[in-house]
Design a protein around this motif. Sequence first.
Motif, mmCIF file in Angstrom:
data_model
loop_
_atom_site.group_PDB
_atom_site.id
_atom_site.type_symbol
_atom_site.label_atom_id
_atom_site.label_comp_id
_atom_site.label_asym_id
_atom_site.label_seq_id
_atom_site.Cartn_x
_atom_site.Cartn_y
_atom_site.Cartn_z
ATOM 1 N N LEU A 158 0.843 -1.199 0.000
ATOM 2 C CA LEU A 158 0.000 0.000 0.000
ATOM 3 C C LEU A 158 0.874 1.243 0.000
ATOM 4 N N ARG A 159 0.559 2.168 -0.887
ATOM 5 C CA ARG A 159 1.233 3.458 -0.976
ATOM 6 C C ARG A 159 0.172 4.519 -1.243
ATOM 7 N N LEU A 160 0.391 5.730 -0.749
ATOM 8 C CA LEU A 160 -0.530 6.810 -1.092
ATOM 9 C C LEU A 160 -0.533 6.979 -2.606
ATOM 10 N N HIS A 161 -1.708 7.213 -3.158
ATOM 11 C CA HIS A 161 -1.831 7.401 -4.610
ATOM 12 C C HIS A 161 -1.036 8.627 -5.023
ATOM 13 N N GLU A 162 -0.381 8.546 -6.172
ATOM 14 C CA GLU A 162 0.507 9.618 -6.618
ATOM 15 C C GLU A 162 -0.219 10.903 -7.019
ATOM 16 N N SER A 163 -1.514 10.833 -7.357
ATOM 17 C CA SER A 163 -2.194 12.059 -7.792
ATOM 18 C C SER A 163 -3.599 12.249 -7.217
ATOM 19 N N ARG A 164 -4.185 11.235 -6.639
ATOM 20 C CA ARG A 164 -5.551 11.358 -6.116
ATOM 21 C C ARG A 164 -5.535 11.469 -4.600
ATOM 22 N N LYS A 165 -6.209 12.484 -4.106
ATOM 23 C CA LYS A 165 -6.303 12.691 -2.669
ATOM 24 C C LYS A 165 -7.219 11.625 -2.060
ATOM 25 N N ASN A 166 -6.834 11.125 -0.902
ATOM 26 C CA ASN A 166 -7.613 10.129 -0.159
ATOM 27 C C ASN A 166 -7.774 8.818 -0.926
ATOM 28 N N TRP A 167 -6.761 8.455 -1.678
ATOM 29 C CA TRP A 167 -6.701 7.167 -2.374
ATOM 30 C C TRP A 167 -5.411 6.482 -1.976
ATOM 31 N N ILE A 168 -5.453 5.152 -1.873
ATOM 32 C CA ILE A 168 -4.272 4.352 -1.598
ATOM 33 C C ILE A 168 -4.068 3.398 -2.771
ATOM 34 N N ARG A 169 -2.905 3.466 -3.365
ATOM 35 C CA ARG A 169 -2.552 2.592 -4.486
ATOM 36 C C ARG A 169 -2.209 1.205 -3.947
ATOM 37 N N LEU A 170 -2.743 0.145 -4.576
ATOM 38 C CA LEU A 170 -2.415 -1.232 -4.222
ATOM 39 C C LEU A 170 -1.446 -1.764 -5.278
ATOM 40 N N ILE A 171 -0.205 -1.964 -4.892
ATOM 41 C CA ILE A 171 0.840 -2.407 -5.812
ATOM 42 C C ILE A 171 0.982 -3.919 -5.658
ATOM 43 N N PRO A 172 0.638 -4.697 -6.710
ATOM 44 C CA PRO A 172 0.672 -6.156 -6.586
ATOM 45 C C PRO A 172 2.095 -6.699 -6.461
ATOM 46 N N ASP A 173 2.232 -7.742 -5.657
ATOM 47 C CA ASP A 173 3.489 -8.456 -5.549
ATOM 48 C C ASP A 173 3.782 -9.144 -6.881
ATOM 49 N N LYS A 174 5.043 -9.318 -7.199
ATOM 50 C CA LYS A 174 5.431 -9.953 -8.466
ATOM 51 C C LYS A 174 4.900 -11.374 -8.597
ATOM 52 N N SER A 175 4.607 -12.028 -7.478
ATOM 53 C CA SER A 175 4.094 -13.402 -7.525
ATOM 54 C C SER A 175 2.587 -13.483 -7.791
ATOM 55 N N ASN A 176 1.875 -12.356 -7.720
ATOM 56 C CA ASN A 176 0.430 -12.355 -7.946
ATOM 57 C C ASN A 176 0.093 -12.686 -9.398
ATOM 58 N N VAL A 177 -0.996 -13.411 -9.602
ATOM 59 C CA VAL A 177 -1.552 -13.631 -10.934
ATOM 60 C C VAL A 177 -2.635 -12.572 -11.116
ATOM 61 N N MET A 178 -2.391 -11.587 -12.005
ATOM 62 C CA MET A 178 -3.258 -10.413 -12.100
ATOM 63 C C MET A 178 -4.298 -10.476 -13.213
ATOM 64 N N PHE A 179 -4.306 -11.515 -14.025
ATOM 65 C CA PHE A 179 -5.321 -11.680 -15.070
ATOM 66 C C PHE A 179 -5.402 -10.461 -15.991
ATOM 67 N N ASP A 180 -4.253 -9.875 -16.293
ATOM 68 C CA ASP A 180 -4.166 -8.739 -17.205
ATOM 69 C C ASP A 180 -4.898 -7.502 -16.672
ATOM 70 N N ARG A 181 -4.926 -7.364 -15.330
ATOM 71 C CA ARG A 181 -5.601 -6.229 -14.700
ATOM 72 C C ARG A 181 -4.615 -5.444 -13.859
ATOM 73 N N SER A 182 -4.915 -4.166 -13.635
ATOM 74 C CA SER A 182 -4.033 -3.318 -12.831
ATOM 75 C C SER A 182 -4.821 -2.103 -12.344
ATOM 76 N N GLY A 183 -4.146 -1.243 -11.604
ATOM 77 C CA GLY A 183 -4.746 0.023 -11.184
ATOM 78 C C GLY A 183 -5.649 -0.068 -9.972
ATOM 79 N N PHE A 184 -5.448 -1.041 -9.100
ATOM 80 C CA PHE A 184 -6.309 -1.196 -7.933
ATOM 81 C C PHE A 184 -5.942 -0.206 -6.827
ATOM 82 N N ALA A 185 -6.954 0.153 -6.038
ATOM 83 C CA ALA A 185 -6.759 1.125 -4.966
ATOM 84 C C ALA A 185 -7.756 0.869 -3.844
#
Length: 139
Positions: free
Chosen positions: A74-101
Amino acid sequence: MADLMYNIEDRRLKGKIGREYISAYAGSGGRAGSKVAGAENWWLANNSLATHVGGKKSKGTHHYGPIPRGLYTLRLHESRKNWIRLIPDKSNVMFDRSGFAIHGRGKVGSHGCLVPTDFNVVLKLCTLVAVSYTHLTLP
């Protein structure tokens, strides 16, 4: 250091960040937390693959449904206030998806982000994440 866990079945986000304990209800999926009439139904929020809320991305991949299981930083979102960016671990199977928060309710909800039902939880998480190295596990 912190450890949070989100359980899709019981819609609970819980764990500790530093000395602070977090326990909150949250949705994940195509209309989670939406202010659109009828979208408050937890089944719709967590089963958008079944309801097809959210549409398709290019090349036939979908951008709806609950967040994939795995470990996230978890990291604070780089541009949106009151959002937390969810950065997936390299071992995660992401099913071609990204951008979770983790964020508050919006007009159309989310496409897999975690949306606590109480916005004060989002504010508290943002404050804690700003000073902690934090992980979220989705079993």
